[in-house]
Design a protein around this motif. Structure first.
Motif, PDB file in Angstrom:
ATOM      1  N   VAL A 186       0.858  -1.323   0.041  1.00  0.00           N
ATOM      2  CA  VAL A 186       0.021   0.026  -0.050  1.00  0.00           C
ATOM      3  C   VAL A 186       0.825   1.275   0.132  1.00  0.00           C
ATOM      4  O   VAL A 186       0.627   2.244  -0.629  1.00  0.00           O
ATOM      5  CB  VAL A 186      -0.987  -0.145   1.171  1.00  0.00           C
ATOM      6  CG1 VAL A 186      -1.702   1.101   1.412  1.00  0.00           C
ATOM      7  CG2 VAL A 186      -2.013  -1.269   1.000  1.00  0.00           C
ATOM      8  N   VAL A 187       1.922   1.498   0.816  1.00  0.00           N
ATOM      9  CA  VAL A 187       3.006   2.139   0.913  1.00  0.00           C
ATOM     10  C   VAL A 187       4.424   1.810   1.350  1.00  0.00           C
ATOM     11  O   VAL A 187       4.455   0.679   1.865  1.00  0.00           O
ATOM     12  CB  VAL A 187       2.434   3.474   1.938  1.00  0.00           C
ATOM     13  CG1 VAL A 187       2.244   2.882   3.309  1.00  0.00           C
ATOM     14  CG2 VAL A 187       3.243   4.720   1.899  1.00  0.00           C
ATOM     15  N   PRO A 221       3.143   5.079  -3.568  1.00  0.00           N
ATOM     16  CA  PRO A 221       3.563   6.058  -3.042  1.00  0.00           C
ATOM     17  C   PRO A 221       4.585   5.475  -1.893  1.00  0.00           C
ATOM     18  O   PRO A 221       4.587   4.534  -1.362  1.00  0.00           O
ATOM     19  CB  PRO A 221       2.525   6.893  -2.057  1.00  0.00           C
ATOM     20  CG  PRO A 221       1.471   5.912  -2.196  1.00  0.00           C
ATOM     21  CD  PRO A 221       1.428   4.834  -3.213  1.00  0.00           C
ATOM     22  N   ALA A 222       5.756   6.468  -1.806  1.00  0.00           N
ATOM     23  CA  ALA A 222       6.815   6.073  -0.949  1.00  0.00           C
ATOM     24  C   ALA A 222       7.150   7.292  -0.075  1.00  0.00           C
ATOM     25  O   ALA A 222       7.126   8.474  -0.616  1.00  0.00           O
ATOM     26  CB  ALA A 222       8.188   5.534  -1.596  1.00  0.00           C
ATOM     27  N   PHE A 223       7.882   7.199   1.146  1.00  0.00           N
ATOM     28  CA  PHE A 223       8.262   8.086   1.788  1.00  0.00           C
ATOM     29  C   PHE A 223       9.675   7.885   2.278  1.00  0.00           C
ATOM     30  O   PHE A 223       9.911   6.637   2.712  1.00  0.00           O
ATOM     31  CB  PHE A 223       7.259   8.446   3.160  1.00  0.00           C
ATOM     32  CG  PHE A 223       5.969   8.975   2.831  1.00  0.00           C
ATOM     33  CD1 PHE A 223       5.785  10.156   2.847  1.00  0.00           C
ATOM     34  CD2 PHE A 223       4.818   8.219   2.453  1.00  0.00           C
ATOM     35  CE1 PHE A 223       4.454  10.772   2.584  1.00  0.00           C
ATOM     36  CE2 PHE A 223       3.630   8.624   2.244  1.00  0.00           C
ATOM     37  CZ  PHE A 223       3.260  10.138   2.331  1.00  0.00           C
ATOM     38  N   THR A 224      10.384   9.108   2.386  1.00  0.00           N
ATOM     39  CA  THR A 224      11.808   8.957   3.238  1.00  0.00           C
ATOM     40  C   THR A 224      11.782   9.929   4.062  1.00  0.00           C
ATOM     41  O   THR A 224      10.874  10.724   4.230  1.00  0.00           O
ATOM     42  CB  THR A 224      12.781   8.625   2.326  1.00  0.00           C
ATOM     43  OG1 THR A 224      14.187   8.453   2.610  1.00  0.00           O
ATOM     44  CG2 THR A 224      12.928  10.039   1.344  1.00  0.00           C
ATOM     45  N   CYS A 280       1.351   5.712   8.237  1.00  0.00           N
ATOM     46  CA  CYS A 280      -0.038   5.283   8.598  1.00  0.00           C
ATOM     47  C   CYS A 280      -1.135   6.281   7.785  1.00  0.00           C
ATOM     48  O   CYS A 280      -2.042   5.772   7.576  1.00  0.00           O
ATOM     49  CB  CYS A 280       0.086   5.747  10.075  1.00  0.00           C
ATOM     50  SG  CYS A 280       1.064   4.616  11.124  1.00  0.00           S
ATOM     51  N   SER A 281      -1.014   7.616   7.902  1.00  0.00           N
ATOM     52  CA  SER A 281      -1.801   8.547   7.159  1.00  0.00           C
ATOM     53  C   SER A 281      -1.991   8.132   5.718  1.00  0.00           C
ATOM     54  O   SER A 281      -3.198   7.931   5.242  1.00  0.00           O
ATOM     55  CB  SER A 281      -1.060   9.884   7.206  1.00  0.00           C
ATOM     56  OG  SER A 281      -2.339  10.733   6.753  1.00  0.00           O
ATOM     57  N   THR A 282      -0.944   7.543   4.984  1.00  0.00           N
ATOM     58  CA  THR A 282      -1.143   7.298   3.675  1.00  0.00           C
ATOM     59  C   THR A 282      -1.918   6.053   3.700  1.00  0.00           C
ATOM     60  O   THR A 282      -2.696   5.694   2.674  1.00  0.00           O
ATOM     61  CB  THR A 282       0.405   7.169   2.787  1.00  0.00           C
ATOM     62  OG1 THR A 282       0.930   8.545   2.992  1.00  0.00           O
ATOM     63  CG2 THR A 282      -0.043   6.741   1.635  1.00  0.00           C
ATOM     64  N   TRP A 283      -1.471   5.052   4.453  1.00  0.00           N
ATOM     65  CA  TRP A 283      -2.285   3.764   4.536  1.00  0.00           C
ATOM     66  C   TRP A 283      -3.616   3.983   4.632  1.00  0.00           C
ATOM     67  O   TRP A 283      -4.488   3.434   3.929  1.00  0.00           O
ATOM     68  CB  TRP A 283      -1.475   2.779   5.339  1.00  0.00           C
ATOM     69  CG  TRP A 283      -1.971   1.382   5.387  1.00  0.00           C
ATOM     70  CD1 TRP A 283      -1.586   0.411   4.943  1.00  0.00           C
ATOM     71  CD2 TRP A 283      -3.317   0.855   6.204  1.00  0.00           C
ATOM     72  NE1 TRP A 283      -2.532  -0.843   4.990  1.00  0.00           N
ATOM     73  CE2 TRP A 283      -3.484  -0.378   5.943  1.00  0.00           C
ATOM     74  CE3 TRP A 283      -4.102   1.449   7.057  1.00  0.00           C
ATOM     75  CZ2 TRP A 283      -4.251  -1.200   6.544  1.00  0.00           C
ATOM     76  CZ3 TRP A 283      -5.048   0.765   7.778  1.00  0.00           C
ATOM     77  CH2 TRP A 283      -5.084  -0.574   7.570  1.00  0.00           C
ATOM     78  N   LEU A 284      -3.932   4.716   5.764  1.00  0.00           N
ATOM     79  CA  LEU A 284      -5.325   4.795   6.021  1.00  0.00           C
ATOM     80  C   LEU A 284      -6.268   5.450   4.872  1.00  0.00           C
ATOM     81  O   LEU A 284      -7.208   4.785   4.477  1.00  0.00           O
ATOM     82  CB  LEU A 284      -5.538   5.862   7.326  1.00  0.00           C
ATOM     83  CG  LEU A 284      -4.862   5.150   8.528  1.00  0.00           C
ATOM     84  CD1 LEU A 284      -4.906   6.232   9.708  1.00  0.00           C
ATOM     85  CD2 LEU A 284      -6.230   4.152   9.228  1.00  0.00           C
ATOM     86  N   GLN A 285      -5.454   6.377   4.245  1.00  0.00           N
ATOM     87  CA  GLN A 285      -6.200   7.086   2.995  1.00  0.00           C
ATOM     88  C   GLN A 285      -6.429   6.044   2.007  1.00  0.00           C
ATOM     89  O   GLN A 285      -7.419   5.859   1.330  1.00  0.00           O
ATOM     90  CB  GLN A 285      -5.304   8.169   2.478  1.00  0.00           C
ATOM     91  CG  GLN A 285      -5.502   9.473   3.400  1.00  0.00           C
ATOM     92  CD  GLN A 285      -4.521  10.529   2.679  1.00  0.00           C
ATOM     93  OE1 GLN A 285      -3.488  10.570   2.804  1.00  0.00           O
ATOM     94  NE2 GLN A 285      -5.533  11.614   2.218  1.00  0.00           N
ATOM     95  N   ARG A 286      -5.437   5.427   1.669  1.00  0.00           N
ATOM     96  CA  ARG A 286      -5.293   4.519   0.460  1.00  0.00           C
ATOM     97  C   ARG A 286      -6.108   3.229   0.830  1.00  0.00           C
ATOM     98  O   ARG A 286      -6.712   2.394  -0.477  1.00  0.00           O
ATOM     99  CB  ARG A 286      -4.180   4.092   0.119  1.00  0.00           C
ATOM    100  CG  ARG A 286      -3.114   5.269  -0.657  1.00  0.00           C
ATOM    101  CD  ARG A 286      -1.668   4.703  -1.327  1.00  0.00           C
ATOM    102  NE  ARG A 286      -2.083   4.210  -2.560  1.00  0.00           N
ATOM    103  CZ  ARG A 286      -1.635   3.359  -3.313  1.00  0.00           C
ATOM    104  NH1 ARG A 286      -0.865   2.652  -2.979  1.00  0.00           N
ATOM    105  NH2 ARG A 286      -2.028   3.173  -4.541  1.00  0.00           N
ATOM    106  N   ASN A 293      -6.244  14.182   5.505  1.00  0.00           N
ATOM    107  CA  ASN A 293      -4.814  13.783   5.304  1.00  0.00           C
ATOM    108  C   ASN A 293      -3.783  14.395   6.354  1.00  0.00           C
ATOM    109  O   ASN A 293      -3.951  15.630   6.359  1.00  0.00           O
ATOM    110  CB  ASN A 293      -4.136  14.527   3.957  1.00  0.00           C
ATOM    111  CG  ASN A 293      -2.638  14.120   3.811  1.00  0.00           C
ATOM    112  OD1 ASN A 293      -2.091  13.717   4.697  1.00  0.00           O
ATOM    113  ND2 ASN A 293      -2.036  14.247   2.658  1.00  0.00           N
ATOM    114  N   TYR A 294      -3.630  13.742   7.287  1.00  0.00           N
ATOM    115  CA  TYR A 294      -2.764  14.332   8.605  1.00  0.00           C
ATOM    116  C   TYR A 294      -1.508  14.765   8.337  1.00  0.00           C
ATOM    117  O   TYR A 294      -1.162  15.703   9.244  1.00  0.00           O
ATOM    118  CB  TYR A 294      -2.864  13.163   9.748  1.00  0.00           C
ATOM    119  CG  TYR A 294      -4.159  12.863  10.438  1.00  0.00           C
ATOM    120  CD1 TYR A 294      -4.680  13.807  10.978  1.00  0.00           C
ATOM    121  CD2 TYR A 294      -4.586  11.561  10.151  1.00  0.00           C
ATOM    122  CE1 TYR A 294      -6.124  13.679  11.494  1.00  0.00           C
ATOM    123  CE2 TYR A 294      -5.866  11.170  10.808  1.00  0.00           C
ATOM    124  CZ  TYR A 294      -6.382  12.018  11.323  1.00  0.00           C
ATOM    125  OH  TYR A 294      -7.866  11.724  11.958  1.00  0.00           O
TER     126      TYR A 294
END
Length: 546
Positions: A186-187, A221-224, A280-286, A293-294
């Motif tokens: 998911v992310v 989507p990815a975050f770093t 977590c925010s992105t996972w919850l959205q997706r 969007n927190y």
């Protein structure tokens, strides 16, 4: 859930005095094919076998439906996974967390709703996977190696337990890691990058970043976190090639925690917490659980996020444990500060944490804001110990080991210099081999006897340390002629003492030496930093937290 099978010997009769769990550990140990991860053949050969294993275990379909958060990195990926799991569990989700390595028991790697999988379920799923793979593998597609089997077991556990979210920590690298068999996370997240496992991942930050970016999947989507330019440019290039929207998560603002503190100690954890919030925010959205969007809300966090961040626990990272087994009136006279740092960058972080922690402890500040251990009982014991020993002089001791693939010329100077910048100097450094051996899993496995242990690596570490001390005092750090003595009596067989350090043939001997010195120096508090290897930290926890 599958039935637990009964262990049998070669003649079909039950094996005497071998528990089902010990038999599983013996079977698992047989999959460890290399004593060293630096083996040149250990570079992702036949990654495609993993897809064969998934088919054998009928996991290819369940894994494609699993809601996965995939996290790689050099430093902080375990902490990020821990924060992420804790947040989503506090949001009410049924969580599965796969991490490595384990410190005491292999079941630590598989957590359901924040708790290690119970032995009954572990054995049932273990033998279910083991028997099917034994039946279906061949000379062409052999049994999976140790970590690959554990990853497959995690997929089986999480699929059978029907978790809402599976948080997967990459074992090593990313591109060829067993967890990267997941094709539709998911992310994805990548924590801080630095120099580690260079014998496998490459000698530059760019090469290492390229391996870590191997977890990126097209359109996911990815975050770093903020990275060195060399690493960031590679991450951005890999993301662009796969149409990955890569964002940099900012460190968590302490003001968002409503006056509370993170559950994991250390300033660097705000970096990992910020990444966890973004994931977590992105996972919850997706996954359709969140409309807001927190990441765009800079003034507040949901209560569940705050609870998750402030109650997260992780053994072996910035953990303080007073010795409860020493036979003296004030157990606070011997306190172990444990951190599994094993890269140059994490050495610096560890040294900063240790230096600040002992200053706070010695000054008797209100440490309710700094819970040092995962259990409240241990925390309260630390406090009572502080009150009893507040008037005593403190002495810092280093207890160290690292794997031979790492460069002590990079690790030890960073540790020593960072501590020195805080005015902290070690009175003595103790070097020991790990009890955990690379070819055997299980807490019941007996370590080699002291006379069988090869101490050549520990003697190398000792020489590096003595040279550093000599250089710090103005001598020639490269040409120090060490004056050392071997232990004279039977109780010190294999012990080698120099002016500023001692090599012990076993960890229990080093602990005995510490306890004896505490008894003989009732006016001194011994503050022992245990670092350099998560395996060493795990060995220590086995011995002092029984």
């Amino acid at each position: 859930m599958p039935d637990v099978r009964t262990p049998e010997g070669d003649n079909g009769l039950p094996k005497p005095e071998v528990s089902p769990y010990d038999e599983a550990m013996d079977a698992l140990s047989s999959l460890i094919t290399k004593r060293s991860r630096a083996d040149k053949s250990n570079k992702g050969d036949r990654f495609d076998f993993l897809f064969d294993y998934l088919k054998m275990l009928e996991l290819d379909e369940p894994i494609s439906r699993m809601n996965v958060i995939h996290i790689a990195g050099t430093k902080g990926k375990g902490s990020t996974c821990t924060f992420t799991e804790s947040i989503l569990r506090n949001c009410g989700f049924h969580t599965g967390l796969f991490t490595s390595p384990h410190l005491i028991d292999v079941r630590e790697r598989f957590r359901l709703d924040g708790v290690d999988i119970c032995q009954e379920k572990f054995l049932a799923y273990f033998w279910w996977c083991w028997d099917r793979l034994k039946e279906k593998t061949s000379d062409d597609v052999p049994m999976p190696t140790y970590f690959r089997f554990l990853a497959l077991l995690a997929f089986k556990i999480f699929a059978a337990e029907q978790v809402d979210v599976a948080i997967l920590e990459v074992g090593l690298g990313g591109k060829f890691d067993a967890t990267n068999v997941v094709q539709t996370p998911v992310v994805c997240g990548i924590s801080s990058l630095g120099f580690d496992h260079m014998e496998i991942l490459g000698n530059t930050l760019g090469q290492i970043a390229g391996e870590k970016a191997g977890i990126f999947k097209r359109g996911v989507p990815a975050f770093t976190v903020p990275q060195p330019d060399e690493a960031m440019s590679v991450l951005e290039e890999k993301a662009s090639q796969l149409d990955v929207h890569l964002q940099v998560a900012t460190p968590l603002d302490t003001n968002l925690l409503s006056g509370l503190h993170l559950g994991l100690d250390g300033e660097h954890q705000y970096l990992n917490a910020g990444l966890a919030v973004a994931l977590c925010s992105t996972w919850l959205q997706r996954t359709g659980h969140l409309e807001v969007n927190y990441l765009e809300r800079t003034t507040s966090l949901p209560e569940q996020f705050i609870k998750g961040l402030t109650t997260a626990t992780l053994q072996g990272r910035a953990q303080i444990v007073p010795d409860q087994f020493i036979d003296i009136e004030s157990p606070g006279d011997l306190v172990f500060y444990l951190d599994g740092a094993h890269s140059p960058e994490s050495m610096e972080v560890c040294a900063n944490w240790f230096s600040l922690a002992i200053k706070e402890d010695n000054q008797q500040q209100n440490s309710n804001n700094h819970p040092h251990d995962s259990s409240r009982a241990s925390h309260e014991l630390v406090q009572s110990c502080h009150r009893e020993t507040s008037k005593k002089k403190s002495m810092q001791i280093l207890l160290f080991n690292c794997m031979s693939v790492r460069d002590p010329q990079l690790l030890l100077p960073r540790l020593m210099n960072t501590c020195a910048s805080h005015g902290v100097h070690f009175k003595k450094a103790l070097f020991v081999p790990n009890i955990s051996v690379y070819y055997k899993v299980g807490s019941s496995a007996l370590p080699p006897t002291d006379s069988q242990v090869d101490l050549s690596w520990q003697l190398t570490l000792q020489r590096v340390w003595e040279n550093l001390i000599n250089g710090e005092k103005g001598g020639d750090a490269k040409s120090t002629d060490l004056i050392c003595e071997d232990g004279k009596d039977d109780t010190e067989k294999g012990v080698r003492s120099c002016e500023h350090s001692t090599v012990f043939p076993s960890l229990p001997l080093a602990i005995k030496w510490l306890r004896d010195n505490v008894k003989q120096n009732q006016s001194v508090r011994f503050q022992v930093l245990v670092t350099g290897s998560l395996h060493l930290v795990g060995d220590m926890l086995k011995l002092i937290k029984k």
